[in-house]
Design a protein around this motif. Structure first.
Motif, PDB file in Angstrom:
ATOM      1  N   ILE A  80      39.358  -1.023 -11.839  1.00  0.00           N
ATOM      2  CA  ILE A  80      37.915  -1.156 -11.730  1.00  0.00           C
ATOM      3  C   ILE A  80      37.320  -1.087 -13.131  1.00  0.00           C
ATOM      4  O   ILE A  80      37.570  -0.139 -13.879  1.00  0.00           O
ATOM      5  N   GLU A  82      33.805  -1.649 -15.727  1.00  0.00           N
ATOM      6  CA  GLU A  82      32.348  -1.665 -15.782  1.00  0.00           C
ATOM      7  C   GLU A  82      31.913  -2.188 -17.136  1.00  0.00           C
ATOM      8  O   GLU A  82      32.455  -1.804 -18.175  1.00  0.00           O
ATOM      9  N   VAL A 104      34.128   5.141  -9.161  1.00  0.00           N
ATOM     10  CA  VAL A 104      33.027   4.190  -9.075  1.00  0.00           C
ATOM     11  C   VAL A 104      31.700   4.951  -9.128  1.00  0.00           C
ATOM     12  O   VAL A 104      31.546   5.968  -8.454  1.00  0.00           O
ATOM     13  N   CYS A 108      27.069   2.355  -6.998  1.00  0.00           N
ATOM     14  CA  CYS A 108      27.803   1.112  -6.748  1.00  0.00           C
ATOM     15  C   CYS A 108      28.810   1.227  -5.602  1.00  0.00           C
ATOM     16  O   CYS A 108      29.523   0.261  -5.307  1.00  0.00           O
ATOM     17  N   THR A 112      31.028  -2.101  -4.231  1.00  0.00           N
ATOM     18  CA  THR A 112      32.272  -2.333  -4.964  1.00  0.00           C
ATOM     19  C   THR A 112      33.339  -2.889  -4.020  1.00  0.00           C
ATOM     20  O   THR A 112      33.646  -2.284  -2.994  1.00  0.00           O
ATOM     21  N   ILE A 203      30.377  -4.572 -12.141  1.00  0.00           N
ATOM     22  CA  ILE A 203      31.537  -3.830 -11.660  1.00  0.00           C
ATOM     23  C   ILE A 203      32.586  -4.840 -11.204  1.00  0.00           C
ATOM     24  O   ILE A 203      32.326  -5.652 -10.313  1.00  0.00           O
TER      25      ILE A 203
END
Length: 274
Positions: A80, A82, A104, A108, A112, A203
């Motif tokens: 993940i 950002e 996360v 979000c 996500t 994201i």
């Protein structure tokens, strides 16, 4: 496996409740296979009453299917990222690298995506244009972008802006735009917009895929399979994740039934999507 599913109510309830039989459209003129997978059975009841018969066997990580063109390399689990990258352009050398997230941002969490891929090894496919699947908790994201890159490269070889749609989404790589090469590894990512502390952020969730040539043994066993579900079980047993999941999802979209549904749930559970 029934016991395992009872211990994982998240995936059971999410898959049974969220998915309506709708076809979502891409923002481009390309006629992509971009739709939501429709599942309408009661998952907890099914998990108790109908055992799945599919068994996924991960490929040998030391075999050619688990190595890149430069030799064996460590697998990076779905990542993940950002960044405050502008969604109107792709990341180039002059753009700061995105930050890898351990968790996360709470703002979000509902937007996500979760990529439906193995969590501890790269998934294999025999297809030049496989179908990729991911789960989006809600359609609240303003923008959703799909990107495909060759492993180790920054610029995408294919990118597409899509209309956010809640549920499990399946998208086939367009045959007129993309052709995965045998022996090559790729990274695919789904990105959504999110506002964090008043700032618009991007994201991205990224995972790997590798195309390999089918073995004579695989070809022989597939020729003896009489149904899509039987073919999916052959793919799974031989370690071809993307082919197995695509075959099941296509079969279920065409002819929804509890047996195929049970195999889908089992396949996801076996790779840690619980």
């Amino acid at each position: 496996m029934n016991k395992d599913r009872q211990q994982n109510p998240w995936i059971l309830s999410v898959v049974s409740i969220l998915l309506l039989q709708l076809v979502a459209t891409s923002s481009s003129a390309n006629n992509l296979l971009f739709k939501r997978l429709s599942i309408g059975f009661n998952a907890p009841v099914l998990a108790q009453s109908l055992p799945a018969n599919i068994q996924y066997s991960p490929p040998d990580r030391g075999a050619p299917g688990a190595t890149g063109s430069g030799g064996a390399r460590a697998y990076e689990k779905p990542t993940i990222l950002e960044s405050d990258e502008n969604f109107t352009r792709t990341r180039g050398s002059s753009t700061p690298a995105p930050e890898t997230l351990q968790t996360v941002p709470k703002e979000c969490a509902s937007t996500t995506p979760t990529l439906l891929v193995p969590q501890n090894h790269i998934g294999l496919t025999t297809s030049s244009n496989p179908t990729l699947l991911w789960y989006l908790p809600s359609k609240d994201a303003e923008i959703m972008i799909f990107e495909l890159r060759k492993a180790g490269e920054k610029e995408p070889i294919y990118a597409e802006q899509l209309q956010p749609s809640a549920g499990i989404i399946q998208m086939q790589l367009p045959k007129d735009k993309v052709k995965l090469e045998i022996g090559a590894e790729y990274n695919w990512a789904v990105s959504v917009s999110c506002v964090v502390e008043g700032k618009r952020r991007k994201i991205s969730v990224e995972a790997g895929i590798k195309r390999v040539a089918p073995t004579p043994e695989l070809t022989g066993q597939l020729s003896k399979a009489n149904t899509p579900q039987q073919k999916a079980r052959v793919f799974a047993q031989k370690g071809y994740w993307y082919d197995a999941l695509e075959t099941l999802s296509t079969a279920f979209t065409t002819n929804p039934n509890q047996s195929t549904y049970a195999d889908i749930l089992s396949l996801l559970d076996q790779v840690g999507l619980n």
